[in-house]
Design an enzyme around this catalytic site. Structure first.
Site, PDB file in Angstrom:
ATOM      1  N   ASN A  94     -17.876  19.440  71.978  1.00  0.00           N
ATOM      2  CA  ASN A  94     -18.386  20.815  71.971  1.00  0.00           C
ATOM      3  C   ASN A  94     -19.079  21.120  73.295  1.00  0.00           C
ATOM      4  O   ASN A  94     -20.275  21.439  73.329  1.00  0.00           O
ATOM      5  CB  ASN A  94     -19.375  21.017  70.813  1.00  0.00           C
ATOM      6  CG  ASN A  94     -18.716  21.612  69.584  1.00  0.00           C
ATOM      7  OD1 ASN A  94     -17.686  22.275  69.686  1.00  0.00           O
ATOM      8  ND2 ASN A  94     -19.285  21.373  68.427  1.00  0.00           N
ATOM      9  N   GLU A 124     -19.118  31.376  62.874  1.00  0.00           N
ATOM     10  CA  GLU A 124     -19.499  30.474  61.779  1.00  0.00           C
ATOM     11  C   GLU A 124     -20.985  30.652  61.430  1.00  0.00           C
ATOM     12  O   GLU A 124     -21.350  30.716  60.251  1.00  0.00           O
ATOM     13  CB  GLU A 124     -19.208  29.041  62.196  1.00  0.00           C
ATOM     14  CG  GLU A 124     -19.542  27.967  61.181  1.00  0.00           C
ATOM     15  CD  GLU A 124     -19.280  26.575  61.749  1.00  0.00           C
ATOM     16  OE1 GLU A 124     -20.200  25.743  61.709  1.00  0.00           O
ATOM     17  OE2 GLU A 124     -18.153  26.340  62.246  1.00  0.00           O
ATOM     18  N   MET A 138     -15.865  11.608  64.339  1.00  0.00           N
ATOM     19  CA  MET A 138     -14.794  12.528  64.736  1.00  0.00           C
ATOM     20  C   MET A 138     -13.712  11.803  65.517  1.00  0.00           C
ATOM     21  O   MET A 138     -12.514  12.001  65.287  1.00  0.00           O
ATOM     22  CB  MET A 138     -15.364  13.685  65.560  1.00  0.00           C
ATOM     23  CG  MET A 138     -16.116  14.726  64.760  1.00  0.00           C
ATOM     24  SD  MET A 138     -15.037  15.754  63.737  1.00  0.00           S
ATOM     25  CE  MET A 138     -14.252  16.776  64.992  1.00  0.00           C
ATOM     26  N   GLY A 139     -14.132  10.950  66.453  1.00  0.00           N
ATOM     27  CA  GLY A 139     -13.168  10.215  67.259  1.00  0.00           C
ATOM     28  C   GLY A 139     -12.316   9.285  66.411  1.00  0.00           C
ATOM     29  O   GLY A 139     -11.085   9.234  66.553  1.00  0.00           O
ATOM     30  N   HIS A 164     -15.995  30.877  68.030  1.00  0.00           N
ATOM     31  CA  HIS A 164     -15.703  30.430  66.661  1.00  0.00           C
ATOM     32  C   HIS A 164     -16.980  29.936  65.994  1.00  0.00           C
ATOM     33  O   HIS A 164     -17.293  30.313  64.855  1.00  0.00           O
ATOM     34  CB  HIS A 164     -14.655  29.316  66.700  1.00  0.00           C
ATOM     35  CG  HIS A 164     -14.537  28.510  65.433  1.00  0.00           C
ATOM     36  ND1 HIS A 164     -15.455  27.544  65.076  1.00  0.00           N
ATOM     37  CD2 HIS A 164     -13.603  28.519  64.449  1.00  0.00           C
ATOM     38  CE1 HIS A 164     -15.106  27.007  63.930  1.00  0.00           C
ATOM     39  NE2 HIS A 164     -13.998  27.583  63.532  1.00  0.00           N
ATOM     40  N   ASN A 165     -17.737  29.110  66.690  1.00  0.00           N
ATOM     41  CA  ASN A 165     -18.964  28.573  66.103  1.00  0.00           C
ATOM     42  C   ASN A 165     -20.015  29.663  65.909  1.00  0.00           C
ATOM     43  O   ASN A 165     -20.779  29.630  64.942  1.00  0.00           O
ATOM     44  CB  ASN A 165     -19.521  27.449  66.980  1.00  0.00           C
ATOM     45  CG  ASN A 165     -18.741  26.156  66.830  1.00  0.00           C
ATOM     46  OD1 ASN A 165     -17.588  26.168  66.408  1.00  0.00           O
ATOM     47  ND2 ASN A 165     -19.358  25.052  67.178  1.00  0.00           N
ATOM     48  N   SER A 187     -12.065  21.995  65.556  1.00  0.00           N
ATOM     49  CA  SER A 187     -12.897  22.447  64.438  1.00  0.00           C
ATOM     50  C   SER A 187     -12.348  21.935  63.114  1.00  0.00           C
ATOM     51  O   SER A 187     -11.146  21.851  62.914  1.00  0.00           O
ATOM     52  CB  SER A 187     -12.955  23.977  64.401  1.00  0.00           C
ATOM     53  OG  SER A 187     -13.732  24.404  63.309  1.00  0.00           O
ATOM     54  N   LYS A 235     -13.833  28.200  71.232  1.00  0.00           N
ATOM     55  CA  LYS A 235     -14.510  27.366  70.226  1.00  0.00           C
ATOM     56  C   LYS A 235     -15.973  27.788  70.085  1.00  0.00           C
ATOM     57  O   LYS A 235     -16.533  27.796  68.982  1.00  0.00           O
ATOM     58  CB  LYS A 235     -14.422  25.898  70.632  1.00  0.00           C
ATOM     59  CG  LYS A 235     -15.171  24.924  69.700  1.00  0.00           C
ATOM     60  CD  LYS A 235     -14.691  25.012  68.264  1.00  0.00           C
ATOM     61  CE  LYS A 235     -15.074  23.789  67.431  1.00  0.00           C
ATOM     62  NZ  LYS A 235     -16.491  23.506  67.358  1.00  0.00           N
TER      63      LYS A 235
END
Length: 488
Positions: free
Chosen positions: A104, A191, A15-16, A187-188, A130, A184
């Protein structure tokens, strides 16, 4: 060092790295650091070669490479590692510098960190990102929360790298303190709900109707052209068409034991603590927990027997097609309830914490880049644009009409699942919530009578003013003492 970087990023996992490349693509020079130096060197000489990227070997070198006031983004494992990196940075930073936690993190940790850093003159943003690896590389949905000045400092970067829908960047300031990571988290949780609902629909189609993978793929292809159009429906279609070199459907080779990283569980815990009935997401979390009991389930199946597994009354093609149409409506209605519950939780916590979360903005920035992106989110955005103070998403005319239209089909699907012994915890919970939410009177009066009987907890009366409490001496020897531990 002659060249100065616009942004620093710590943590070069996938991700980074992808976020760094995204920033570089958009004209920003990024200084990078990873605790394992070889990771930094491999990245700078490999994927990052020739890009606007400066590799550094220490936090001191990283901080020294940045333009002032500094902007630093952390993409490290949530929890203690974030605290450890912040502690190491503190002696190196100056008043007015900005730290962004893009992992996260639990939003309560973000609340604490933002408050602590503010006392030191540092600005902090807890930022949800995300979209997975692809989103990070080519445009995620970004949910920053915390100091508003810090948001303005990072805004040009975030707006440049975020996904775009109708030329609008999928990023907005979520509000104060830990609101970004809170949004977030929800949101998860949503999901989790979406994925569980789709899994239940898949099992009803495959086990209940006996559809083969090519037929299943066609169903999800059709669904992706209508109201269920979404990233998760799209990838489910693709999964149902993926075979290995031996001709086996890859899905059939995957063990039915689901993992989870905690954000769905945090949503359920947060809902319980806030007294918000987020039943569907909680059932989705529990469904994963039940799936984890694989060996125990196998032993139980041998002792308790298997449920019937097939739906009744769907022997001919017309009946099967009718059920598929019903299931599309049931899935859509359940999805409405899932989002309605998530938005209930966001609304309640925003009011409790005094956070200025714009519910319409959350739907707008989720339309692109993130895992739950879908056509449906445009309808939520529109609902909040027309009714900013909307008490519950289900009360918006568009969604109230959709629920009414789906009602009969939804009940047929849930009834069929129960009859066939096919578990549908999320879809059933959605229907139960829908019925409970629209019931002007529930049997909670009996619960209150029971509580007063065994614990003298008192109750309110329908013929008296709200907030006035009464007690009945049910057994004739309780006297007039009450516990007064009433909770509304």
């Amino acid at each position: 060092m002659s060249e100065r970087a616009d942004v620093g990023l710590i943590g070069l996992a996938v991700m980074g790295q992808n976020l760094v490349l995204n920033m570089a693509d958009n004209g920003f020079t990024v200084a990078v650091y990873n605790r394992t130096t070889s990771v930094t060197e491999d990245f700078v000489s490999g994927r990052g070669k020739g890009e606007r990227i400066i590799g550094t070997r220490s936090l001191e070198e990283l901080v020294d490479a940045l333009e002032r006031p500094r902007r630093l983004m952390l993409m490290v494992q949530a929890g203690r590692p974030v605290d450890a990196v912040i502690a190491a940075l503190l002696p190196l930073l100056d008043e007015g510098d900005v730290i962004v936690d893009g992992g996260n993190s639990n939003y309560e940790d973000t609340v604490r960190r933002e408050a602590e850093l503010r006392t030191r003159g540092l600005l902090f943003l807890g930022t949800g990102v995300s979209g997975g690896e692809e989103g990070a590389r080519y445009g995620p949905s970004i949910m920053p929360g915390g100091d508003k000045e810090a948001w303005e400092r990072l805004r040009p970067v975030f707006e440049a790298v975020a996904a775009k829908v109708d030329d609008e960047p999928c990023v907005a300031w979520m509000g104060e303190s830990g609101s970004g990571h809170f949004v977030k988290m929800v949101h998860n949780g949503i999901e989790y709900g979406d994925m569980q609902l789709i899994a239940e629909a898949y099992q009803l189609l495959r086990d209940g109707l006996g559809l083969e993978p090519p037929e299943l793929k066609d169903v999800f292809e059709r669904w992706n052209q209508g109201v269920l159009d979404s990233y998760l429906i799209e990838i489910t279609r693709d999964i149902l068409g993926t075979y290995d070199e031996d001709g086996n459907l890859v899905l059939d080779l995957i063990l039915d034991r689901a993992g989870q990283k905690g954000t769905g569980r945090w949503t359920a815990i947060g809902a319980l603590e806030a007294g918000q009935p987020v039943t569907l997401i909680t059932e989705a979390v529990f469904a994963r927990s039940l799936s984890a009991l694989k060996e125990e389930r196998e032993r139980a199946s041998a002792v308790l027997g298997k449920p019937p597994g097939r739906l009744d009354g769907v022997a001919d093609e017309a009946a099967r097609e009718a059920f598929v149409a019903d299931l599309e409506q049931a899935l859509y209605a359940s999805k409405i309830v899932s989002y309605a519950q998530g938005y209930m939780l966001m609304r309640a916590i925003a009011q409790e914490r005094g956070w200025s979360i714009d519910l319409g903005a959350t739907a707008r920035i989720w339309r692109g880049g993130c895992i739950i992106r879908s056509r449906f989110l445009g309808d939520i955005t529109s609902a909040y644009e027309h009714h900013p103070e909307l008490e519950n998403l289900m009360l918006a005319p568009f969604f109230a009409s959709a629920l009414a239209e789906a009602d009969a089909a939804w009940r047929r699907v849930v009834a069929g699942a129960v009859s066939a012994g096919i578990p549908s915890p999320a879809m059933s919970a959605a229907l139960a919530f829908f019925d409970g939410y629209r019931s002007a009177r529930l049997p909670a009066n009996l619960l209150q009578a029971q509580r007063d009987y065994f614990g003298a907890h008192t109750y309110e009366r329908v013929d008296r003013a709200r907030g006035e409490f009464f007690h009945t001496d049910w057994i004739g020897s309780g006297g007039g003492v009450t516990s007064r531990s009433y909770e509304g």
